[in-house]
Design an enzyme around this catalytic site. Sequence first.
Site, PDB file in Angstrom:
ATOM      1  N   TYR A  61      58.563  17.955   8.526  1.00 20.51           N
ATOM      2  CA  TYR A  61      57.535  17.247   9.279  1.00 20.51           C
ATOM      3  C   TYR A  61      58.126  15.910   9.753  1.00 20.51           C
ATOM      4  CZ  TYR A  61      53.890  20.396   7.435  1.00 20.51           C
ATOM      5  OH  TYR A  61      53.107  21.487   7.107  1.00 20.51           O
ATOM      6  N   PRO A 222      48.348  31.209  21.097  1.00 16.85           N
ATOM      7  CA  PRO A 222      47.591  32.194  21.882  1.00 16.85           C
ATOM      8  C   PRO A 222      46.831  33.150  20.977  1.00 16.85           C
ATOM      9  CG  PRO A 222      49.814  31.935  22.763  1.00 16.85           C
ATOM     10  CD  PRO A 222      49.778  31.176  21.475  1.00 16.85           C
TER      11      PRO A 222
END
Length: 308
Positions: A61, A222
Amino acid sequence: MHEEQTRRPGGASTLGGRTVGRIGYGAMALERFADDRQAGVALLHRARELGVDHVDTADFYGDGVANDVIRRAFGTDDDVVVVSKVGAVRVQGPVPLALAQRPEQLRAQVHANLRSLGCERIDVVNLRRADLGPGLLAEGEQLAEVEDQLAAMISMRDEGIIGGIGLSAVSGPVLERALAADIVCVQNAYSLVAREHEALLDRCVLEGIAWVPYFPLGGAFPGLPKVVEEPVVVRIAGELGVTPAQLGLAWLLQHAPDVLLIPGTSDAGHLAENVAAGAIQLDASHVADLDAVWARRVADGTARPSWP
């Protein structure tokens, strides 16, 4: 201890043998504080004041930024449970992550986390598998047997540099193969409107394994719907005077006893809203309406297929 810290948001549960509040903090958003790390520290201190006592992070991260902010905020404070993950590394390019699934790579990542967190032991480390999406899927040399990976993780647990072992992005069959390693938590994509892993959640409840959903409100991938855009959620949130995001988190907490939440944000106001979701109580009619969302999506064909 500050009075607010004695309250555990959402009630208490267990993670890696430690008692924690059911609402923690997902540290990916700390990447945004690369140029102002003290602001990230202030946000984590506010989370602690609100009762948050576990943080979910990874060395990849922000290429160590999130872990560095956590180190600055909490040091070696044993009151805060830190969970990290391995299985991917930060790289340069359009896709900033690459899989690193081989056992020797997992060990290297644990040591990278230890360095950036400034500690000698990580409370829980999740093995981020690449069996399922959303995200990267393993292929070629990154196709690793879970038994080989867990052997490396168990070795590090025996050495005392990690505590509990968790799994992320896993299928039911892989979890079954991993149970002998004493898995303490599972992280899969899961929300009110995306419940493909319901059977896996049921198995975790049966085994007393914490279920820690990522994308608990949906995401940008998606086919991954957003909870806050579901009309039933919007309606009930309006009736209760809460935000749709808070309602989505509250549903997760009431849906199963071992659910732990790790919503992330870089905004102190949103942080307080996330924590406040732990106090929302849904009556039977609200729960029934929210539960029916998934059944309706399956029936009308709008539910996305399970990830390959």
